[in-house]
Design an enzyme around this catalytic site. Sequence first.
Site, short mmCIF file in Angstrom:
data_model
loop_
_atom_site.label_atom_id
_atom_site.label_comp_id
_atom_site.label_asym_id
_atom_site.label_seq_id
_atom_site.Cartn_x
_atom_site.Cartn_y
_atom_site.Cartn_z
N ASP A 176 42.97 73.58 29.04
CA ASP A 176 42.66 72.16 29.18
C ASP A 176 43.88 71.49 29.82
O ASP A 176 45.03 71.87 29.54
CB ASP A 176 42.36 71.52 27.83
CG ASP A 176 41.91 70.07 27.99
OD1 ASP A 176 40.72 69.85 28.28
OD2 ASP A 176 42.75 69.17 27.84
N GLU A 184 45.74 67.64 30.98
CA GLU A 184 45.80 66.18 31.00
C GLU A 184 46.43 65.78 32.33
O GLU A 184 47.37 66.44 32.81
CB GLU A 184 46.62 65.64 29.82
CG GLU A 184 46.07 66.02 28.45
CD GLU A 184 44.63 65.58 28.23
OE1 GLU A 184 44.23 64.53 28.81
OE2 GLU A 184 43.90 66.29 27.51
N HIS A 206 42.33 64.30 23.37
CA HIS A 206 42.85 64.11 24.73
C HIS A 206 44.28 64.60 24.85
O HIS A 206 45.03 64.12 25.72
CB HIS A 206 42.73 62.65 25.17
CG HIS A 206 41.32 62.17 25.27
ND1 HIS A 206 40.45 62.62 26.24
CD2 HIS A 206 40.62 61.29 24.50
CE1 HIS A 206 39.28 62.03 26.08
NE2 HIS A 206 39.35 61.23 25.03
N ASP A 235 42.59 69.97 22.61
CA ASP A 235 41.28 70.07 23.27
C ASP A 235 40.94 71.53 23.59
O ASP A 235 39.78 71.94 23.50
CB ASP A 235 41.26 69.24 24.54
CG ASP A 235 41.19 67.74 24.25
OD1 ASP A 235 41.27 67.37 23.06
OD2 ASP A 235 41.06 66.95 25.20
#
Length: 602
Positions: free
Chosen positions: A43, A45, A185, A190
Amino acid sequence: MSSTLHAEQPGTSSRGTPDRWESQRSFDELGRPLRDITFTVVDLETTGGSAEGGSMITEIGAVKVRGGEVLGEFQTLVDPRQPIPPFIAVLTGISNAMVADAPPVESALPAFLEFAAGTVLVAHNAPFDIGFLKYFCEQQGRPWPTFEVLDTARLARRVITKDDAPNCKLSSLARAFGSSTTPNHRALSDARATVDVLHGLMERLGGLGVHTLEELQTFSGRVSTAQRRKRHLAEGLPHAPGVYLFRDHERRVLYVGTSKDLRTRVRTYFTASETRSRMGEMVGIADSVTGIECATPLEAEVRELRLIAEHKPRYNRRSRFPEKTTFVKLTREPWPRLSLVKRVLDDDADYLGPFSSRKVAEKCLAALHDTFPLRQCSDRFGKTPSRTPCVLAELGRCLSPCDGTVDHDTYAAVVRQLRDSLLHRPDRVVEQINARMEALAADERFEEAGVHRDRLAAFIRAASRTQRLSALTRCPEVVAARRGDDGRWAVHVVRHGRLAAAGVIPPGTDAHTYVASLRASAETVTGGPGPVPVATAEETEKILRWLESPGIRLVDVEGEWVCPVDGATRHLALHDAVARSRTELVPFDDRRDLTPVHQPAR
């Protein structure tokens, strides 16, 4: 080892192996169990939604798992070298101060790739995360590893119903599957939640018979549980090229297809995202699958055509009725005429075709009648007929041999021009109809011009097809070979346009001896009249496409394999442009320098 085309004998040939075929993506080993697969769930960001638009990575989190066990985790903040937008900082909790001392993407990305090497990447909404990773690999001049990718969001949309979760967002799925981690998040959290979602989906699909990576990748809700339970029908098939036949409980053939890997292809009918409802219906009826191995792709394609024509499977839409064809015939009689016939006779007449559609044949016939004023009646005339002329004669569209208006020599000269257009040079038809199209277009009578365009297209395609087919069917034998990607030579023996034998020269075997043996054991084929006397047009055209493909070596040609240099094939590219155009009138241009399909055989 037998090398000729055999009658249908399921699973008895040992000739073909997939590596003889043209390269394609194939599974290293069909049916890799999910418990043996190492997944890296990742994942990211970011500062925004598009790497191409300037957004940067701020955090990478990943979890490596196999068989339900966590093998390792990876987490790093990334310096984006730009301020983090305030709303992103609020959403993720990642501030500018947190990434001030973080490594740049040039350092973080190689570290992640090393962590994930040799695994299957998993992400929720994978195009987003994988897109960012690929983009920065490209920016760094770093080749993207050949990862297989699984998207849990896409998979969930095929599995999860409204009763399970209101939507397929990661937070909703995490709650539905009782994840021990709540998505927040942040990349690692995540990724951990996505691991639980992945395991939940795998457990749900396990009850539907999905136990391998390939089945998971290709899962579709359109394939019923009953269909999936029939995947055992593929188990007895070899990983080899050939033809497969689906049969019902009475052994009737339902469907015939070809594949470069029989077992892999048939398995997809029970696991793949097959959207054709009729295929789902067919699989529901199927009771068994027969596999027939073939030595070469061409042999498999030809065998498929012959089996479809023989069995006429109701779930095959094409090639079921090769006998339903139409020819344009130029008769041999005192006053020849053009007619539409269903088969070719040994009557010394000239034939154009075959046409798979009578409607197209009628367009071709109209193009010829527009150019050559031969009689269109079907009456039988003697050498000196004396009858009342028809309406076409009064309109000047027929030479009117019926009332003695034209003498035999004049009529015969027009017939010779027509025969030359059919067999050698179609320029007269092309020029005549082009002129008519241009005149009609100048008068803005575009619909009428379009009718003539379609007639010309039908004629050019038919003439080219006839000339190409006839050139090959006239040859008692053509032997050709091509080297495959594995360095081995595939050899085909073609007699009068029919594939008589196919084989691959084994390693260490004398090529001349093998080819001689192949020719000796090949099917005996006797020639006949017309452009396609001993094979369907579709079979001969497949053979022609192979013979015209790059790398072909002609071993021997018995007879002369030639096409007219000024024949219809030089107009074919222009014809295709016209055929594709439904709104623009494009006249044929004879001045185009187009290379003929075949040069004179040497």
